[in-house]
Design an enzyme around this catalytic site. Structure first.
Site, PDB file in Angstrom:
ATOM      1  N   GLY A 277      30.021  37.422  51.710  1.00 14.31           N
ATOM      2  CA  GLY A 277      29.677  38.664  52.425  1.00 14.31           C
ATOM      3  C   GLY A 277      28.454  39.338  51.825  1.00 14.31           C
TER       4      GLY A 277
ATOM      5  N   CYS B  80      44.555  37.866  53.394  1.00 17.12           N
ATOM      6  CA  CYS B  80      43.649  38.815  52.746  1.00 17.12           C
ATOM      7  C   CYS B  80      44.448  39.997  52.207  1.00 17.12           C
ATOM      8  CB  CYS B  80      42.599  39.283  53.728  1.00 17.12           C
ATOM      9  SG  CYS B  80      43.289  39.628  55.337  1.00 17.12           S
TER      10      CYS B  80
ATOM     11  N   GLU C 166      40.438  37.984  42.684  1.00 20.39           N
ATOM     12  CA  GLU C 166      41.187  37.426  43.812  1.00 20.39           C
ATOM     13  C   GLU C 166      41.463  35.940  43.560  1.00 20.39           C
ATOM     14  OE1 GLU C 166      39.293  36.825  47.721  1.00 20.39           O
ATOM     15  OE2 GLU C 166      41.024  37.847  48.595  1.00 20.39           O
TER      16      GLU C 166
ATOM     17  N   GLU D 281      34.421  41.979  56.413  1.00 18.49           N
ATOM     18  CA  GLU D 281      35.811  42.089  55.950  1.00 18.49           C
ATOM     19  C   GLU D 281      35.970  41.056  54.856  1.00 18.49           C
ATOM     20  OE1 GLU D 281      37.970  44.264  56.611  1.00 18.49           O
ATOM     21  OE2 GLU D 281      37.010  45.201  58.329  1.00 18.49           O
TER      22      GLU D 281
ATOM     23  N   GLY E 246      35.544  36.894  55.268  1.00 16.77           N
ATOM     24  CA  GLY E 246      35.581  35.829  54.274  1.00 16.77           C
ATOM     25  C   GLY E 246      35.488  36.439  52.886  1.00 16.77           C
ATOM     26  N   SER E 247      34.986  35.672  51.950  1.00 15.06           N
ATOM     27  CA  SER E 247      34.990  36.139  50.562  1.00 15.06           C
ATOM     28  C   SER E 247      33.888  37.169  50.311  1.00 15.06           C
ATOM     29  CB  SER E 247      34.811  34.946  49.629  1.00 15.06           C
ATOM     30  OG  SER E 247      33.556  34.362  49.876  1.00 15.06           O
TER      31      SER E 247
ATOM     32  N   LYS F  55      31.140  30.577  64.739  1.00 13.00           N
ATOM     33  CA  LYS F  55      31.115  29.499  63.752  1.00 13.00           C
ATOM     34  C   LYS F  55      32.430  29.624  62.995  1.00 13.00           C
ATOM     35  CE  LYS F  55      30.656  28.584  59.758  1.00 13.00           C
ATOM     36  NZ  LYS F  55      31.732  27.737  59.161  1.00 13.00           N
TER      37      LYS F  55
HETATM   38  P1  NAD Z   1      34.522  31.933  52.762  1.00 12.20           P
HETATM   39  O1  NAD Z   1      33.705  33.110  52.359  1.00 12.20           O
HETATM   40  O2  NAD Z   1      34.452  30.719  51.917  1.00 12.20           O
HETATM   41  O3  NAD Z   1      34.146  31.447  54.221  1.00 12.20           O
HETATM   42  C1  NAD Z   1      34.232  32.299  55.327  1.00 12.20           C
HETATM   43  C2  NAD Z   1      33.278  31.816  56.404  1.00 12.20           C
HETATM   44  O4  NAD Z   1      31.930  31.999  55.948  1.00 12.20           O
HETATM   45  C3  NAD Z   1      33.413  30.326  56.729  1.00 12.20           C
HETATM   46  O5  NAD Z   1      33.263  30.130  58.120  1.00 12.20           O
HETATM   47  C4  NAD Z   1      32.244  29.715  55.970  1.00 12.20           C
HETATM   48  O6  NAD Z   1      31.793  28.497  56.531  1.00 12.20           O
HETATM   49  C5  NAD Z   1      31.199  30.799  56.123  1.00 12.20           C
HETATM   50  N1  NAD Z   1      30.113  30.769  55.132  1.00 12.20           N
HETATM   51  C6  NAD Z   1      30.146  30.273  53.866  1.00 12.20           C
HETATM   52  N2  NAD Z   1      28.940  30.431  53.275  1.00 12.20           N
HETATM   53  C7  NAD Z   1      28.134  31.052  54.165  1.00 12.20           C
HETATM   54  C8  NAD Z   1      26.770  31.494  54.148  1.00 12.20           C
HETATM   55  N3  NAD Z   1      26.009  31.327  53.080  1.00 12.20           N
HETATM   56  N4  NAD Z   1      26.282  32.101  55.236  1.00 12.20           N
HETATM   57  C9  NAD Z   1      27.050  32.305  56.328  1.00 12.20           C
HETATM   58  N5  NAD Z   1      28.340  31.889  56.416  1.00 12.20           N
HETATM   59  C10 NAD Z   1      28.885  31.282  55.348  1.00 12.20           C
HETATM   60  O7  NAD Z   1      36.045  32.452  52.885  1.00 12.20           O
HETATM   61  P2  NAD Z   1      37.368  31.595  53.153  1.00 12.20           P
HETATM   62  O8  NAD Z   1      37.711  30.809  51.940  1.00 12.20           O
HETATM   63  O9  NAD Z   1      37.297  30.903  54.471  1.00 12.20           O
HETATM   64  O10 NAD Z   1      38.444  32.775  53.323  1.00 12.20           O
HETATM   65  C11 NAD Z   1      39.074  33.398  52.246  1.00 12.20           C
HETATM   66  C12 NAD Z   1      38.439  34.743  51.945  1.00 12.20           C
HETATM   67  O11 NAD Z   1      38.419  35.550  53.103  1.00 12.20           O
HETATM   68  C13 NAD Z   1      39.216  35.536  50.904  1.00 12.20           C
HETATM   69  O12 NAD Z   1      38.310  36.151  50.035  1.00 12.20           O
HETATM   70  C14 NAD Z   1      39.944  36.588  51.739  1.00 12.20           C
HETATM   71  O13 NAD Z   1      40.290  37.764  51.059  1.00 12.20           O
HETATM   72  C15 NAD Z   1      38.944  36.837  52.813  1.00 12.20           C
HETATM   73  N6  NAD Z   1      39.567  37.413  53.994  1.00 12.20           N
HETATM   74  C16 NAD Z   1      39.397  38.751  54.205  1.00 12.20           C
HETATM   75  C17 NAD Z   1      39.989  39.355  55.313  1.00 12.20           C
HETATM   76  C18 NAD Z   1      39.801  40.820  55.573  1.00 12.20           C
HETATM   77  O14 NAD Z   1      40.038  41.249  56.683  1.00 12.20           O
HETATM   78  N7  NAD Z   1      39.379  41.602  54.605  1.00 12.20           N
HETATM   79  C19 NAD Z   1      40.754  38.584  56.189  1.00 12.20           C
HETATM   80  C20 NAD Z   1      40.906  37.220  55.934  1.00 12.20           C
HETATM   81  C21 NAD Z   1      40.296  36.639  54.827  1.00 12.20           C
END
Ligand code: NAD
Length: 498
Positions: A233, A284, A386, A250, A228-229, A175
């Site tokens: 997570g 990130c 962040e 992550e 993601g965030s 996804k």
């Molecule tokens: P996000 O958390 O908004 O979304 C990430 C993914 O999760 C998307 O595909 C989104 O559709 C999905 N998602 C959202 N709500 C969900 C739920 N309730 N259940 C399951 N899936 C859900 O993050 P973003 O804005 O796409 O990315 C930015 C964030 O990602 C920043 O916090 C950044 O630090 C982090 N990031 C971390 C790393 C790492 O390796 N640590 C790498 C890249 C990005």
């Protein structure tokens, strides 16, 4: 007329059960509609899981070296299409073309690494306590793996997850972020062309709260890998904990670069510009804090401000651009909010702090000027939270110990860096800085595909992507004992037959 894309489920490209779609637009030019992508529902996820289970039954029995061969062909196809994929990526994500090519290259390197892992995937053979008996472990596939990815590395992050998961013999359902669905569509086309049996991969587009959640909630998806965030997570972690799922997280970061008084300032300047404003601060590992020794503070801040003002903002597909747009309006709003928070807290806005080009070309996208705050207090919101945009917070310190305290004083722990010419101090820093990755005399960004990647504290949950470690996450250790003594031998007894 923009193209309408489909999911890939049951070995074919299909419309979502909802028959609803969302628009994917270019963040550098919001009038440029890239395509309409499926706004799927949990029903599509249920169909994808059923299909992936069939894919798993076949793929898990395919020898690992043969699985590796498929991934080698994937790497070759990615190489052939590198420029086209990079262009598509920049169009939907905004990062400048050179960085988009780097993102694709990371996927190519990950594919070739995975291909060779098919001939390793080591277990252990160890001595048994007993005579005429062998004891060994091997790594076996787990099942259907759910992958949920963010917007900022549209190809690299999906490949970091997908290729090791496939190499280990699992079937995958991905996804992708709803902000960058096109790049993963191109990746799935390549996987199929390379000979991956169709039901081994499923692509379900849609929103996180529906499709992502359905994947996490599904009882027959025993493994979830999420990037993601931290807030998202945490939600996913609650469900996975309750359902006893294997989960890799992550998440967010608040990475710092430390510049000591003996640093090569030219090098540090180049590093901080790249770390803070590369990918418009949306990595990130982006350098979001700069911790500077007071002896070089004023000189360095002045030079950063001058250089930041000279950075060329623009459409990433224009070869002259150095900084692209933010991903969407909400991301730019967030940056603006934090600039306000910084000013209210009394931090000094040295440069930036405004939208770029309300008229003209830049006005068509989500551009924001590279921004530098000095006089930021450790513990303030600007320093702790962040932002995920082109905002650098500078904190002045008086000693190495204070620099370490500031670096470690946040809830996140992804990457850190230190600029110093003192070798003893560099090695101390590698021990003292509480992060998953520390760079010496290099910025906080720049992970290499064959090394483990991840962070501590609220950034991760102990797993790593990349390198050799990720293969443990996507496979289960099984131990086998073979007794060829022809008699009952009892282990776990307190005397050995010597
Ligand atoms: P996000 O958390 O908004 O979304 C990430 C993914 O999760 C998307 O595909 C989104 O559709 C999905 N998602 C959202 N709500 C969900 C739920 N309730 N259940 C399951 N899936 C859900 O993050 P973003 O804005 O796409 O990315 C930015 C964030 O990602 C920043 O916090 C950044 O630090 C982090 N990031 C971390 C790393 C790492 O390796 N640590 C790498 C890249 C990005």
């Amino acid at each position: 007329m923009a193209r309408t894309f489909r999911n890939f489920i049951n070995g074919e490209w299909v419309a979502p059960s909802t028959d609803a779609y969302f628009d994917n637009v270019n963040p550098a030019d919001t009038g440029d509609l890239i395509g309409r992508f499926p706004d799927s529902s949990s029903k599509d996820v249920v169909a994808a899981v059923a299909s992936a289970k069939r894919g798993f039954a076949r793929w898990s029995r395919t020898p690992a070296p043969a699985r590796g061969d498929v991934l080698r062909r994937v790497g070759e196809l990615l190489e052939q299409r590198k420029d086209a994929i990079a262009d598509a990526m920049t169009r939907e994500m905004g990062k400048v073309l050179a960085e988009a090519r780097g993102d694709v290259q990371e996927g190519i390197d990950t594919a070739f690494y995975a291909a060779t892992e098919g001939r390793r995937l080591f277990g252990h053979v160890v001595p048994s306590e007993l005579r005429s008996k062998w004891a060994m472990s091997y790594r076996r596939p787990i099942g259907v793996v759910g992958l949920i990815t963010p917007f900022n590395f549209p190809l690299a992050i999906p490949t970091w997850k997908m290729f090791p998961a496939l190499l280990c013999g699992n079937a995958v359902i991905i996804k992708p972020s709803e902000d960058v669905p096109h790049t993963v569509h191109l990746l799935v086309e390549i996987l199929l062309e390379a000979g991956l049996p169709p039901e081994v991969v499923q692509l379900v587009h849609g929103r996180g709260e529906t499709v992502g959640k359905a994947l996490v909630d599904h009882p027959e998806v025993p493994v979830i890998s999420f990037t993601g965030s931290t807030d998202t997570g945490a939600l996913i972690g609650e469900t996975c904990g309750r359902m006893h799922k294997r989960l890799s997280l992550e998440m967010g970061g608040k990475n710092a670069m430390i510049v000591m008084e003996d640093a090569d300032l030219d090098l540090a300047l180049e590093g901080v510009l790249w770390g803070a404003f590369g990918t418009t601060g949306q990595r990130c590992t982006a350098t979001s804090r700069l911790i500077v020794h007071r002896k070089v503070h004023d000189r360095l801040v002045r030079r950063i401000a001058e250089a930041a003002e000279g950075l060329r903002l623009g459409d990433g597909r224009d070869g002259k651009s150095q900084v692209g747009p933010l991903i969407h309006e909400a991301a730019r709003d967030k940056v603006e909010r934090y600039v306000g928070i910084g000013q209210d807290a009394g931090a000094e806005l040295v440069t930036g702090g405004e939208r770029a080009g309300s008229r003209g070309k830049l006005g068509r996208g989500w551009f924001y000027r590279p921004t530098v705050f000095a006089g930021v207090t450790a513990g303030s919101r600007l320093e702790q939270e962040e932002i995920f945009g082109p905002v650098l917070s500078v904190i002045r310190v008086a000693s190495y110990d204070e620099a370490v305290r500031v670096n470690n004083g946040v809830r996140y722990g992804l990457s850190s860096s230190i600029y110093t010419r003192d070798v003893d101090r560099a090695f101390r820093a590698m021990q003292d800085l509480d992060n998953g990755i520390t760079y010496v005399n290099a910025p906080t960004i720049g992970a290499e595909a064959h090394l483990p990647f991840g962070g501590v504290k609220a950034t991760g949950n102990g797993h790593r992507e990349g390198g050799w470690e990720v293969y443990k996450f996507y496979s289960e250790t099984k131990v086998c004992y073979v007794d060829f003594s022809g008699k009952l031998q009892r282990a776990q007894i307190d005397t050995y037959d010597v």
